[in-house]
Motif scaffolding. Structure first.
Motif, short mmCIF file in Angstrom:
data_model
loop_
_atom_site.label_atom_id
_atom_site.label_comp_id
_atom_site.label_asym_id
_atom_site.label_seq_id
_atom_site.Cartn_x
_atom_site.Cartn_y
_atom_site.Cartn_z
N VAL A 1 -5.67 5.15 8.94
CA VAL A 1 -4.79 5.87 8.36
C VAL A 1 -4.82 7.17 8.65
O VAL A 1 -5.57 8.03 8.60
N LYS B 1 1.20 8.28 -0.84
CA LYS B 1 1.68 7.53 -2.00
C LYS B 1 0.47 7.65 -2.78
O LYS B 1 0.79 7.64 -4.25
N ILE B 2 -0.98 7.43 -2.52
CA ILE B 2 -1.88 7.14 -3.51
C ILE B 2 -2.09 8.66 -4.25
O ILE B 2 -2.30 8.67 -5.67
N SER C 1 -5.32 3.93 -7.46
CA SER C 1 -6.81 4.20 -6.95
C SER C 1 -7.72 4.46 -7.86
O SER C 1 -7.43 4.72 -8.95
N ASP D 1 6.24 7.88 4.03
CA ASP D 1 5.63 6.54 4.59
C ASP D 1 4.26 6.70 4.65
O ASP D 1 3.53 5.87 5.39
N CYS D 2 3.58 7.65 4.22
CA CYS D 2 2.02 7.64 4.35
C CYS D 2 1.45 6.86 3.29
O CYS D 2 1.48 7.31 1.80
N LEU D 3 0.33 6.02 3.37
CA LEU D 3 -0.24 5.45 2.19
C LEU D 3 -1.02 6.44 1.58
O LEU D 3 -0.94 6.21 0.14
N PHE D 4 -1.88 7.34 2.04
CA PHE D 4 -2.46 8.39 1.28
C PHE D 4 -1.56 9.18 0.59
O PHE D 4 -1.90 9.51 -0.60
N ILE E 1 0.69 4.32 -5.71
CA ILE E 1 -0.15 3.30 -5.39
C ILE E 1 -1.50 3.48 -6.04
O ILE E 1 -1.89 4.69 -6.06
#
Length: 116
Positions: A96, A10-11, A18, A5-8, A16
Motif C-alpha cells: 500500500v 479511505k480508512i 478499521s 484512490d488510496c486505501l489508507f 472503510i
C-alpha cells in the motif's frame, strides 16, 4: 492532503472500517487485517505520502515515530519488546503506497527472519 484512490486515506476518512488503536491530529493507527504477529498495528500519517522517502516534513515524521511508543503501550508490548518496520517501495515489500509503520509483537521473533 489525502488521495481519493488510496486505501489508507479511505480508512483515515472512515470510508472503510478499521479497528482503531490510536488517533491524534497527525496520525491514525489501526490493526492490520492480515496480522503477521499477535500484535500487528499500522500507524499512518493523516497526510498522504507514498513512502518514507517522499520528502515528509520533519515535524510530521517525528510525530509518526513518536506514536510508536503510544501504540506499543496501548497494545501491551512495550515492556516485552516489539519490532517496528517501514517498507519503502515494491522491492522492499510495500503493498500500500501510503507511508505506514508496522508495530509487531506479542510473541518471540526470530531476529534473523527476513520475512518480517
Amino acid at each position: 492532503m489525502q488521495r481519493d484512490d488510496c486505501l489508507f486515506c479511505k480508512i483515515i476518512r472512515g470510508e472503510i472500517p478499521s479497528s482503531k488503536v490510536y488517533e491524534d491530529e497527525y496520525v491514525y493507527a489501526f490493526d492490520d487485517v492480515s496480522p503477521q504477529m499477535p500484535v500487528h498495528t499500522l500507524i499512518v500519517p493523516k497526510n498522504h505520502y507514498d513512502n518514507i522517502a517522499a520528502g515528509i516534513p520533519v515535524e510530521e515524521l517525528g510525530h509518526l515515530f513518536a506514536a510508536v511508543e503510544k501504540v506499543a503501550d496501548i497494545k501491551g508490548v512495550r515492556e516485552q519488546g516489539f519490532r517496528t518496520l517501514v517498507n519503502t517501495g515494491a522491492h522492499a515489500g510495500q503493498t500500500v503506497f501510503h507511508l505506514h509503520v508496522h508495530v509487531l509483537g506479542g510473541a518471540p521473533m526470530n531476529s534473523g527472519d527476513p520475512s518480517l
